[in-house]
Motif scaffolding. Structure first.
Motif, PDB file in Angstrom:
ATOM      1  N   GLU A  31      -8.555  -7.518 -10.437  1.00 56.53           N
ATOM      2  CA  GLU A  31      -7.162  -7.863 -10.116  1.00 56.53           C
ATOM      3  C   GLU A  31      -6.248  -6.656 -10.267  1.00 56.53           C
ATOM      4  O   GLU A  31      -5.351  -6.439  -9.457  1.00 56.53           O
ATOM      5  CB  GLU A  31      -6.702  -9.022 -10.999  1.00 56.53           C
ATOM      6  N   ALA A  32      -6.478  -5.840 -11.296  1.00 61.69           N
ATOM      7  CA  ALA A  32      -5.671  -4.636 -11.489  1.00 61.69           C
ATOM      8  C   ALA A  32      -5.901  -3.648 -10.346  1.00 61.69           C
ATOM      9  O   ALA A  32      -4.961  -3.005  -9.872  1.00 61.69           O
ATOM     10  CB  ALA A  32      -5.992  -3.979 -12.826  1.00 61.69           C
ATOM     11  N   GLN A  73      -6.573  -4.333  -7.308  1.00 58.78           N
ATOM     12  CA  GLN A  73      -5.904  -4.811  -6.100  1.00 58.78           C
ATOM     13  C   GLN A  73      -4.423  -4.469  -6.095  1.00 58.78           C
ATOM     14  O   GLN A  73      -3.799  -4.434  -5.045  1.00 58.78           O
ATOM     15  CB  GLN A  73      -6.088  -6.323  -5.950  1.00 58.78           C
ATOM     16  N   GLU A  74      -3.867  -4.215  -7.269  1.00 60.83           N
ATOM     17  CA  GLU A  74      -2.432  -3.945  -7.375  1.00 60.83           C
ATOM     18  C   GLU A  74      -2.094  -2.458  -7.341  1.00 60.83           C
ATOM     19  O   GLU A  74      -0.930  -2.102  -7.290  1.00 60.83           O
ATOM     20  CB  GLU A  74      -1.889  -4.560  -8.666  1.00 60.83           C
ATOM     21  N   ARG A  75      -3.082  -1.573  -7.386  1.00 63.52           N
ATOM     22  CA  ARG A  75      -2.782  -0.144  -7.410  1.00 63.52           C
ATOM     23  C   ARG A  75      -3.179   0.511  -6.086  1.00 63.52           C
ATOM     24  O   ARG A  75      -3.991  -0.011  -5.339  1.00 63.52           O
ATOM     25  CB  ARG A  75      -3.493   0.546  -8.564  1.00 63.52           C
ATOM     26  N   THR A 128      -9.827  -2.099  -2.202  1.00 72.04           N
ATOM     27  CA  THR A 128     -10.374  -2.014  -3.552  1.00 72.04           C
ATOM     28  C   THR A 128     -11.669  -1.218  -3.589  1.00 72.04           C
ATOM     29  O   THR A 128     -12.235  -0.995  -4.652  1.00 72.04           O
ATOM     30  CB  THR A 128     -10.627  -3.416  -4.137  1.00 72.04           C
TER      31      THR A 128
END
Length: 116
Positions: free
Chosen positions: A38-39, A41-43, A106
């Motif tokens: 999840e992290a 996917q956010e960066r 990702t």
């Protein structure tokens, strides 16, 4: 003969329910993997298309293309490297050129350049 009092049967049911929930619950490794995914996917990816990166091969696997690819990471970002020579194995350090990102950005596909 097995005890059949309501208290004993109730206790057995509770124990069975706890055991089943424990077996079905994700492991701490699975939870950590999900958090990391999840992290990611956010960066923004730490690699750029067209650039070459050096990294260690963590595994060899069959890619959706049907060919064996080398898998490795650059700053935790997964690269699937195609066109690897037969002498590349797990633990080798290689250089690969990034070709494209997957849909969620990702991971990326790359092509083998050289052994480092």
């Amino acid at each position: 003969m097995l005890p059949s009092s309501p208290v004993v049967l109730g206790a057995a049911a509770v124990i069975a329910l706890v055991v089943v929930r424990r077996l079905r619950a994700p492991s701490s490794d699975a939870r950590e993997s999900k958090r990391a995914h999840e992290a990611a996917q956010e960066r923004d990816p730490p690699v750029e298309i067209g650039e070459t990166y050096e990294f260690g091969v963590t595994e060899l696997t069959d890619h959706h293309s049907g060919e064996e690819v080398a898998v490795g990471k650059v700053e935790g970002f997964v690269l699937f490297t195609e066109d690897i020579p037969g002498d590349v194995g797990k633990g080798d350090v290689i250089c690969a050129k990034v070709l494209s990102f997957n849909e969620g950005r990702t991971s990326a596909d790359a092509t083998f350049v050289t052994k480092a």
